[in-house]
Design an enzyme around this catalytic site. Structure first.
Site, PDB file in Angstrom:
ATOM      1  N   THR A   1     -15.506  64.941 -55.200  1.00  0.00           N
ATOM      2  CA  THR A   1     -14.157  65.391 -54.867  1.00  0.00           C
ATOM      3  C   THR A   1     -14.152  65.910 -53.427  1.00  0.00           C
ATOM      4  O   THR A   1     -15.065  65.615 -52.650  1.00  0.00           O
ATOM      5  CB  THR A   1     -13.665  66.452 -55.886  1.00  0.00           C
ATOM      6  OG1 THR A   1     -12.298  66.762 -55.610  1.00  0.00           O
ATOM      7  CG2 THR A   1     -14.478  67.738 -55.849  1.00  0.00           C
ATOM      8  N   ASN A   2     -13.130  66.653 -53.047  1.00  0.00           N
ATOM      9  CA  ASN A   2     -13.033  67.168 -51.676  1.00  0.00           C
ATOM     10  C   ASN A   2     -12.407  68.553 -51.706  1.00  0.00           C
ATOM     11  O   ASN A   2     -12.075  69.065 -52.768  1.00  0.00           O
ATOM     12  CB  ASN A   2     -12.234  66.190 -50.811  1.00  0.00           C
ATOM     13  CG  ASN A   2     -10.856  65.958 -51.384  1.00  0.00           C
ATOM     14  OD1 ASN A   2     -10.019  66.858 -51.396  1.00  0.00           O
ATOM     15  ND2 ASN A   2     -10.619  64.759 -51.905  1.00  0.00           N
ATOM     16  N   HIS A   3     -12.215  69.144 -50.541  1.00  0.00           N
ATOM     17  CA  HIS A   3     -11.796  70.551 -50.474  1.00  0.00           C
ATOM     18  C   HIS A   3     -10.292  70.763 -50.580  1.00  0.00           C
ATOM     19  O   HIS A   3      -9.820  71.877 -50.403  1.00  0.00           O
ATOM     20  CB  HIS A   3     -12.279  71.178 -49.167  1.00  0.00           C
ATOM     21  CG  HIS A   3     -13.759  71.385 -49.119  1.00  0.00           C
ATOM     22  ND1 HIS A   3     -14.429  72.107 -50.066  1.00  0.00           N
ATOM     23  CD2 HIS A   3     -14.690  70.948 -48.240  1.00  0.00           C
ATOM     24  CE1 HIS A   3     -15.718  72.125 -49.774  1.00  0.00           C
ATOM     25  NE2 HIS A   3     -15.905  71.422 -48.683  1.00  0.00           N
TER      26      HIS A   3
END
Ligand code: CTP
Length: 398
Positions: A211-213
Site C-alpha cells: 500500500t502507500n501513505h
C-alpha cells in the site's frame, strides 16, 4: 468545512434529553469552526445541562424557556430568527418534533423556528419505542416533506441501557448534516460527483499487502466540499481511518481492481470524476493462498501493472486527476494531462511543507487541459476541494 461556518449565525436549539451533554460538544465544535452560536434551551434541557455551560462555550447569551419578564428575549427572538443562517435542534425530543410538525410556537425555540427562514436541521434523540411510535414517524415524515433535514437518529446503546435506534448522532456527523443543510441548494445542486480516495491495498498473501501513505483526507475533504455545495456525491474509497462523511454515498474497496470496477459503475451517471486516490501502479502478480513463510534471505515478489483507472474509464464527464510528484512537479503533471485525457489536474508536491501525507492542508497547482497553470496557496484540504470544484463547475458538459 470550517470555511462554510466562519461568521455564520447558528441557532442551536437544545431540548430535554440526556443527550444534551453532547450538544455542548457540538456547540464547541461550531464555535471552533468560526460560527456565532446562539443557544435556545427548552425548560427540559435546563434540567440536564445549565445555560451557563453553553454560555461559557459560545460566549453569547443563552435563551431559556423561563418567561422571565426581564429577559431580552422578547425583543431578540425575531432578530435571532432573521439573522440565522441555519437552525439546528440537537437533541430534538419526541415532544419538540411533534410541536414542530404542527407548527406550534409556545416557547422561545419553537417561536424562533416558526419565525426563521433559514434551513432547519432536526437531530432526534429518544428511546427506541418512542422513535418507532407511529405519531413520531408521521411527524418526522411531515418535517422531511417540508424540507427539514432530519439528522439520524443513530443506532447503538441508549440511555435506558437497551440497544436500538434513537441515539443522537455524534458531533462530526451532525456537522456534516449542518453544512449539507446550508449548502443543499448550492451551485452544484443536481450534479453527481464521483470522488476516489485513499491508498489501495494489494494483497501479497492473506496477511500482507502493498500500500502507500495516502490518508484519504484530500478525497474525503473534496467529497464534503461537493456535498456542501449541493452535489450528490459518491466516494469510492480504499481503507482509511476517517469517518464516513454524512450524506455521501460511501463505497468501500481495497484493491486497484475493485476501485476500477466501482469507479466505472458510478461514473456512468456522473457529471465529474475526481480521482484523488493513490492507486497502486503495481500489484503482486500472484496472491499467495497461504502465508508466505520466512525461508530464504531474499524474497522476490513479482509485480504486475494495474490498470490505469483514470486513463481508461469511459464516459462524457469532467475528468480530474491528482499528480503526486516528488520532483519536476509541473513538467510531470503536464504530461499526465495529455496522457490521461484530463480536463484538470491538481499537481501535488508531496515534499512541500504542509502538503505531506496525513496533513490537513495542501498546496497544489491546478493545470488545465490547455496546460494553463494556476498556483494555489497553502489551504486546508476542504478549501483546496472548493477551488477544484470552482474549476469543475466551469467544465460541465451541459
Ligand atoms: N490513477 C489511476 N489509476 C492508476 C494509477 C493512477 O486512476 N492505476 C490516477 C490517480 O488517482 C491520479 C492520477 O491517476 O488521479 C495520477 O496518479 P499518479 O500516481 O500521480 O500518477 P501515475 O499515473 O500512477 O504515474 P507515476 O506513478 O509514474 O507518477
Amino acid at each position: 468545512m470550517a470555511g462554510l461556518l466562519t461568521g455564520k449565525h447558528v441557532v442551536l436549539g437544545v431540548t430535554g434529553s440526556i443527550a444534551c451533554y453532547k450538544a455542548l460538544d457540538l456547540a464547541s465544535k461550531l464555535v471552533q469552526a468560526g460560527a456565532l452560536v446562539d443557544t435556545i434551551m427548552s425548560y427540559g434541557a435546563t434540567q440536564f445541562v445549565t445555560p451557563l455551560a453553553f454560555r461559557s462555550i459560545t460566549h453569547r447569551a443563552v435563551v431559556t424557556d423561563s418567561f422571565d419578564a426581564d429577559s431580552e428575549y422578547s425583543v431578540e427572538h425575531v432578530a435571532l430568527a432573521q439573522q440565522a443562517d441555519v437552525v439546528v435542534v440537537a437533541p430534538a425530543t419526541v415532544h419538540c418534533i411533534a410541536k414542530l410538525a404542527l407548527g406550534l410556537a409556545d416557547d422561545p425555540l419553537t417561536t424562533t423556528i416558526v419565525a426563521a427562514k433559514a434551513p432547519l436541521v432536526v437531530a432526534p434523540a429518544m428511546d427506541g419505542n418512542m422513535y418507532d411510535h407511529p405519531a413520531t414517524q408521521v411527524n418526522l415524515a411531515t418535517l422531511k416533506d417540508r424540507g427539514v433535514v432530519i439528522a439520524g437518529p443513530g443506532t447503538g446503546r441508549l440511555a435506558s441501557g437497551l440497544t436500538g435506534v434513537g441515539r443522537l448522532l455524534e458531533t462530526p456527523e451532525l456537522l456534516g448534516y449542518i453544512t449539507y443543510a446550508m449548502g443543499k441548494d448550492g451551485d452544484l445542486a443536481g450534479r453527481t460527483v464521483v470522488v476516489s480516495a485513499g491508498g489501495t491495498m494489494e494483497p501479497i498473501d492473506p496477511v500482507r499487502v502493498i500500500t502507500n501513505h495516502s490518508s484519504g483526507k484530500m478525497g474525503y475533504a473534496l467529497a464534503e466540499a461537493a456535498r456542501d455545495r449541493g452535489a450528490n456525491v459518491v466516494l469510492v474509497t480504499a481503507p482509511t481511518n476517517l469517518l464516513d462523511p454524512a450524506l455521501v454515498k460511501v463505497v468501500q474497496v481495497r484493491t486497484a481492481e475493485q476501485m476500477g470496477e466501482a469507479v466505472r459503475l458510478h461514473a456512468k451517471d456522473a457529471d465529474a470524476l475526481i480521482m484523488a486516490a493513490a492507486v497502486a501502479d503495481y500489484r503482486p502478480a500472484v496472491e499467495a493462498k497461504q502465508k508466505i513463510k520466512k525461508n530464504d534471505d531474499d524474497l522476490n515478489i513479482r509485480l504486475a501493472k494495474t490498470e490505469d483507472i483514470l486513463k481508461t474509464v469511459k464516459g462524457d464527464f469532467v475528468r480530474v486527476g491528482f499528480a503526486a510528484e516528488s520532483e519536476n512537479l509541473i513538467e510531470n503533471s503536464k504530461a499526465k494531462v495529455g496522457g490521461k485525457n484530463l480536463d484538470l489536474i491538481a499537481a501535488n508536491d508531496i515534499t512541500a511543507e504542509g502538503s505531506g501525507f496525513g496533513s490537513d492542508t495542501n498546496k497544489v497547482t491546478l493545470i488545465g487541459r490547455d496546460l494553463s497553470v494556476e498556483e494555489l496557496p497553502l489551504l486546508t484540504k476542504y478549501e483546496v476541494g472548493n477551488r477544484i470544484l470552482d474549476r469543475v463547475k466551469t467544465l460541465f458538459r451541459d
